[in-house]
Design an enzyme around this catalytic site. Structure first.
Site, short mmCIF file in Angstrom:
data_model
loop_
_atom_site.label_atom_id
_atom_site.label_comp_id
_atom_site.label_asym_id
_atom_site.label_seq_id
_atom_site.Cartn_x
_atom_site.Cartn_y
_atom_site.Cartn_z
CG HIS A 81 -0.13 0.15 2.49
ND1 HIS A 81 0.55 -0.90 3.05
CD2 HIS A 81 0.12 1.23 3.27
CE1 HIS A 81 1.18 -0.48 4.13
NE2 HIS A 81 0.94 0.81 4.28
CG HIS B 264 0.34 5.87 2.83
ND1 HIS B 264 -0.92 5.32 2.94
CD2 HIS B 264 1.07 5.31 3.83
CE1 HIS B 264 -0.94 4.48 3.96
NE2 HIS B 264 0.25 4.45 4.51
#
Length: 156
Positions: free
Chosen positions: A59, A74
């Site tokens: 992620h 992110h």
């Protein structure tokens, strides 16, 4: 002083970092930069700078430039809880990557379906001076930005 051009890792609506609904990012605790609210669907997240892939999680990723600037991408907020669901990595930690190279494929709709915000913060790691980051006009205006377009420039 060196200048690092940081590209948008995904297309979407450019967002000022202080408008990201997570205090870790909006208050600059990780560093300063900007964010992109991506289109819904399956998209590719690219390297915003060239350098060594210092950290790779499903992620999120950090790329360290030759000048020693660490840039964090992110994919979504609180997405660590998904344990990789909705993310496909295309490179390995430690790889050299070029700006614009696909790093992760991101299923934005799947993340949203789990009740998480898919916004993509992009920050210069450990940057403590917000004035060292000059955001692109798209961020100031809150308009759409293309993947690979300049998101901000960091002076270090």
């Amino acid at each position: 002083m060196s200048s690092t051009r940081v590209l948008a890792p995904v297309a979407g609506r450019a967002v000022a970092l202080q408008d990201v609904p997570d205090p870790v990012f909006s208050a600059g605790m990780v560093g300063y930069g900007a964010a992109v609210d991506p289109p819904r669907g399956v998209i590719d997240a690219i390297a915003p700078v060239s350098g060594k892939l210092l950290k790779l999680m499903p992620h999120a990723y950090v790329i360290l430039t030759a000048d020693g600037v660490g840039v964090l991408v992110h994919l979504g907020l609180d997405t660590v809880a998904l344990n990789g669901d909705g993310f496909t990595t295309h490179v390995s930690q430690g790889d050299q990557v070029d700006a614009g190279q696909v790093v992760i494929t991101y299923d934005v709709s799947a993340v949203e379906a789990k009740g998480l915000n898919p916004i993509v913060p992009v920050v210069v790691m450990d940057e403590r001076e917000p004035d060292n980051v000059a955001v692109a006009a798209a961020v100031v205006s809150g308009v759409d930005i293309d993947s690979g377009a300049e998101l901000f420039t960091a002076s270090t």
